[in-house]
Design a protein around this motif. Sequence first.
Motif, PDB file in Angstrom:
ATOM      1  N   SER A  63       0.829  -1.208   0.000  1.00  0.00           N
ATOM      2  CA  SER A  63       0.000   0.000   0.000  1.00  0.00           C
ATOM      3  C   SER A  63       0.863   1.258   0.000  1.00  0.00           C
ATOM      4  CB  SER A  63      -0.921   0.010   1.234  1.00  0.00           C
ATOM      5  OG  SER A  63      -1.828  -1.061   1.197  1.00  0.00           O
ATOM      6  N   ALA A  64       1.935   1.238   0.783  1.00  0.00           N
ATOM      7  CA  ALA A  64       2.832   2.386   0.822  1.00  0.00           C
ATOM      8  C   ALA A  64       3.459   2.641  -0.545  1.00  0.00           C
ATOM      9  CB  ALA A  64       3.921   2.171   1.871  1.00  0.00           C
ATOM     10  N   MET A  65       3.890   1.574  -1.229  1.00  0.00           N
ATOM     11  CA  MET A  65       4.520   1.731  -2.533  1.00  0.00           C
ATOM     12  C   MET A  65       3.505   2.164  -3.594  1.00  0.00           C
ATOM     13  SD  MET A  65       7.692   1.280  -1.983  1.00  0.00           S
ATOM     14  CE  MET A  65       7.279   2.128  -0.463  1.00  0.00           C
ATOM     15  N   ASN A  66       2.278   1.688  -3.472  1.00  0.00           N
ATOM     16  CA  ASN A  66       1.222   2.161  -4.378  1.00  0.00           C
ATOM     17  C   ASN A  66       0.964   3.654  -4.141  1.00  0.00           C
ATOM     18  OD1 ASN A  66       0.795  -0.274  -5.709  1.00  0.00           O
ATOM     19  ND2 ASN A  66      -0.741  -0.966  -4.240  1.00  0.00           N
ATOM     20  N   GLY A  67       1.082   4.076  -2.882  1.00  0.00           N
ATOM     21  CA  GLY A  67       0.942   5.491  -2.569  1.00  0.00           C
ATOM     22  C   GLY A  67       2.034   6.322  -3.216  1.00  0.00           C
ATOM     23  N   VAL A  68       3.257   5.812  -3.202  1.00  0.00           N
ATOM     24  CA  VAL A  68       4.379   6.507  -3.850  1.00  0.00           C
ATOM     25  C   VAL A  68       4.109   6.665  -5.342  1.00  0.00           C
ATOM     26  CG1 VAL A  68       6.805   6.292  -4.522  1.00  0.00           C
ATOM     27  CG2 VAL A  68       6.099   5.769  -2.186  1.00  0.00           C
ATOM     28  N   ALA A  69       3.712   5.563  -5.996  1.00  0.00           N
ATOM     29  CA  ALA A  69       3.447   5.601  -7.437  1.00  0.00           C
ATOM     30  C   ALA A  69       2.343   6.604  -7.759  1.00  0.00           C
ATOM     31  CB  ALA A  69       3.082   4.204  -7.940  1.00  0.00           C
ATOM     32  N   ALA A  70       1.313   6.653  -6.905  1.00  0.00           N
ATOM     33  CA  ALA A  70       0.191   7.576  -7.146  1.00  0.00           C
ATOM     34  C   ALA A  70       0.630   9.026  -6.987  1.00  0.00           C
ATOM     35  CB  ALA A  70      -0.951   7.261  -6.180  1.00  0.00           C
ATOM     36  N   ILE A  71       1.465   9.300  -5.995  1.00  0.00           N
ATOM     37  CA  ILE A  71       1.969  10.660  -5.778  1.00  0.00           C
ATOM     38  C   ILE A  71       2.761  11.145  -6.986  1.00  0.00           C
ATOM     39  CG2 ILE A  71       3.673  11.995  -4.458  1.00  0.00           C
ATOM     40  CD1 ILE A  71       2.708  10.430  -1.965  1.00  0.00           C
ATOM     41  N   MET A  72       3.656  10.297  -7.469  1.00  0.00           N
ATOM     42  CA  MET A  72       4.496  10.676  -8.602  1.00  0.00           C
ATOM     43  C   MET A  72       3.680  10.780  -9.885  1.00  0.00           C
ATOM     44  SD  MET A  72       7.292  11.009  -6.950  1.00  0.00           S
ATOM     45  CE  MET A  72       8.577  11.191  -8.179  1.00  0.00           C
ATOM     46  N   LYS A  73       2.709   9.899 -10.043  1.00  0.00           N
ATOM     47  CA  LYS A  73       1.867   9.905 -11.248  1.00  0.00           C
ATOM     48  C   LYS A  73       1.066  11.192 -11.363  1.00  0.00           C
ATOM     49  CE  LYS A  73      -1.477   7.026 -13.746  1.00  0.00           C
ATOM     50  NZ  LYS A  73      -2.315   5.787 -13.685  1.00  0.00           N
ATOM     51  N   LYS A  74       0.702  11.781 -10.206  1.00  0.00           N
ATOM     52  CA  LYS A  74      -0.056  13.033 -10.195  1.00  0.00           C
ATOM     53  C   LYS A  74       0.835  14.245 -10.481  1.00  0.00           C
ATOM     54  CE  LYS A  74      -4.316  11.784  -9.069  1.00  0.00           C
ATOM     55  NZ  LYS A  74      -5.514  12.137  -9.880  1.00  0.00           N
ATOM     56  N   GLY A  75       2.118  14.021 -10.672  1.00  0.00           N
ATOM     57  CA  GLY A  75       3.012  15.117 -11.025  1.00  0.00           C
ATOM     58  C   GLY A  75       3.693  15.798  -9.861  1.00  0.00           C
ATOM     59  N   HIS A  76       3.526  15.278  -8.660  1.00  0.00           N
ATOM     60  CA  HIS A  76       4.191  15.874  -7.500  1.00  0.00           C
ATOM     61  C   HIS A  76       5.650  15.425  -7.467  1.00  0.00           C
ATOM     62  CE1 HIS A  76       0.462  17.390  -5.747  1.00  0.00           C
ATOM     63  NE2 HIS A  76      -0.093  16.240  -6.101  1.00  0.00           N
ATOM     64  N   LEU A  77       6.531  16.324  -7.053  1.00  0.00           N
ATOM     65  CA  LEU A  77       7.962  16.012  -6.963  1.00  0.00           C
ATOM     66  C   LEU A  77       8.487  16.412  -5.583  1.00  0.00           C
ATOM     67  CD1 LEU A  77       9.161  17.262 -10.478  1.00  0.00           C
ATOM     68  CD2 LEU A  77       8.844  14.880  -9.749  1.00  0.00           C
ATOM     69  N   PRO A  78       8.192  15.599  -4.561  1.00  0.00           N
ATOM     70  CA  PRO A  78       8.694  15.926  -3.217  1.00  0.00           C
ATOM     71  C   PRO A  78      10.213  16.014  -3.211  1.00  0.00           C
ATOM     72  CG  PRO A  78       7.065  14.144  -3.143  1.00  0.00           C
ATOM     73  CD  PRO A  78       7.409  14.354  -4.586  1.00  0.00           C
ATOM     74  N   SER A  79      10.752  16.874  -2.355  1.00  0.00           N
ATOM     75  CA  SER A  79      12.206  16.965  -2.232  1.00  0.00           C
ATOM     76  C   SER A  79      12.762  15.729  -1.539  1.00  0.00           C
ATOM     77  CB  SER A  79      12.596  18.234  -1.459  1.00  0.00           C
ATOM     78  OG  SER A  79      11.892  18.315  -0.237  1.00  0.00           O
ATOM     79  N   ALA A  80      11.926  15.018  -0.791  1.00  0.00           N
ATOM     80  CA  ALA A  80      12.313  13.736  -0.195  1.00  0.00           C
ATOM     81  C   ALA A  80      11.079  12.858  -0.094  1.00  0.00           C
ATOM     82  CB  ALA A  80      12.928  13.931   1.182  1.00  0.00           C
ATOM     83  N   LEU A  81      11.254  11.585  -0.409  1.00  0.00           N
ATOM     84  CA  LEU A  81      10.160  10.610  -0.319  1.00  0.00           C
ATOM     85  C   LEU A  81      10.794   9.276   0.076  1.00  0.00           C
ATOM     86  CD1 LEU A  81       7.227   9.893  -0.604  1.00  0.00           C
ATOM     87  CD2 LEU A  81       7.487   9.809  -3.082  1.00  0.00           C
ATOM     88  N   GLU A  82      10.877   9.041   1.378  1.00  0.00           N
ATOM     89  CA  GLU A  82      11.578   7.891   1.930  1.00  0.00           C
ATOM     90  C   GLU A  82      10.587   6.881   2.502  1.00  0.00           C
ATOM     91  OE1 GLU A  82      15.328   7.781   2.463  1.00  0.00           O
ATOM     92  OE2 GLU A  82      15.006   9.134   0.772  1.00  0.00           O
ATOM     93  N   PHE A  83      10.989   5.611   2.551  1.00  0.00           N
ATOM     94  CA  PHE A  83      10.116   4.610   3.138  1.00  0.00           C
ATOM     95  C   PHE A  83      10.894   3.680   4.062  1.00  0.00           C
ATOM     96  CE2 PHE A  83      11.893   2.161  -0.289  1.00  0.00           C
ATOM     97  CZ  PHE A  83      11.948   0.865   0.202  1.00  0.00           C
ATOM     98  N   LEU A  84      10.163   3.114   5.013  1.00  0.00           N
ATOM     99  CA  LEU A  84      10.697   2.108   5.937  1.00  0.00           C
ATOM    100  C   LEU A  84       9.688   0.975   6.011  1.00  0.00           C
ATOM    101  CD1 LEU A  84      11.755   4.412   8.929  1.00  0.00           C
ATOM    102  CD2 LEU A  84      13.191   3.654   7.050  1.00  0.00           C
ATOM    103  N   ASP A  85      10.162  -0.272   5.907  1.00  0.00           N
ATOM    104  CA  ASP A  85       9.232  -1.391   5.999  1.00  0.00           C
ATOM    105  C   ASP A  85       8.987  -1.769   7.462  1.00  0.00           C
ATOM    106  OD1 ASP A  85      11.415  -2.859   6.842  1.00  0.00           O
ATOM    107  OD2 ASP A  85      11.334  -4.334   5.227  1.00  0.00           O
ATOM    108  N   HIS A  86       8.137  -2.769   7.680  1.00  0.00           N
ATOM    109  CA  HIS A  86       7.730  -3.124   9.040  1.00  0.00           C
ATOM    110  C   HIS A  86       8.893  -3.673   9.858  1.00  0.00           C
ATOM    111  CE1 HIS A  86       7.415  -6.941   6.858  1.00  0.00           C
ATOM    112  NE2 HIS A  86       7.461  -7.561   8.013  1.00  0.00           N
TER     113      HIS A  86
END
Length: 290
Positions: A63-86
Amino acid sequence: MLPNGQFISTGVETRKGVVGYDLTNLLIGSEGTLGIITSLTLKLLARPPALKTMMCVFSDMVSAMNGVAAIMKKGHLPSALEFLDHKCLRLIGELLPFSPSGKQPSLLIIEIDGPEKQIEKEIEELCRIARKNGATEFIKAVDSKEREEIWSVRRQVSLRIHDYAELYIPEDIVVPLSNIATLVDALPEYEKKYGMEVFAFGHAGDGNIHLNITSRKMTSETRVHEGTRALLELTLGLNGTISGEHGIGIAKSPFLAMELSEASITLQKKIKKLFDPNLVLNPGKIFPEK
């Protein structure tokens, strides 16, 4: 400085410049095998007028990775977009400002910069996108102190993993954003098959995933190395690359032919020989010297 003692200067001070081959990037990416850089000029970016930082909590990694793909697909370019798994969250649990819920809670750290009014609206839009893709909780930094607390969580992960496992193999693979969820979803299968534990974190906005492949027993080293190769094969099968940042050096040189063709490796060895006929610069790195 070239191995024969001759100095050359590369690059331009103009905004554009394409005269001859791009020797600047060739030397930067050569891991010290083609020349010795004695001075360099860095490009500086203007300090952004404002920053917004937040954590987004998800019930699972996919779900987190799908969220990343959706953010980028909408054209947003965060200066940082980091993830940590469980698994990472389990190691740093006491540092978190929330209690992870669910079987495999995962975390995104998102930071945006720009004019204050603009990023106020953008951070709310990012929250909407994340919530639509399964985010269950949001923790926003209200000042620089809270921002530092968020980033301290991220910085502690590598140290905790290193202390946790006897055997620790760090990889920094990259896959297209559309394939991140597929890769992380496959990790449990590889863990079970090869008797290893994989901690995944990294730069989600780039598709750059740090796979920290571990075992608490050194006796399983051979099996874990087989699992590492298998994960690199999976990465290439998803149109990725085996190293996004750290280069090849010595540790990854046995894997070079997994990604590069024989013709490409032969050509690059000839470039090395042209620059350094006596093989005196960083010998053994990238290509085993014969």
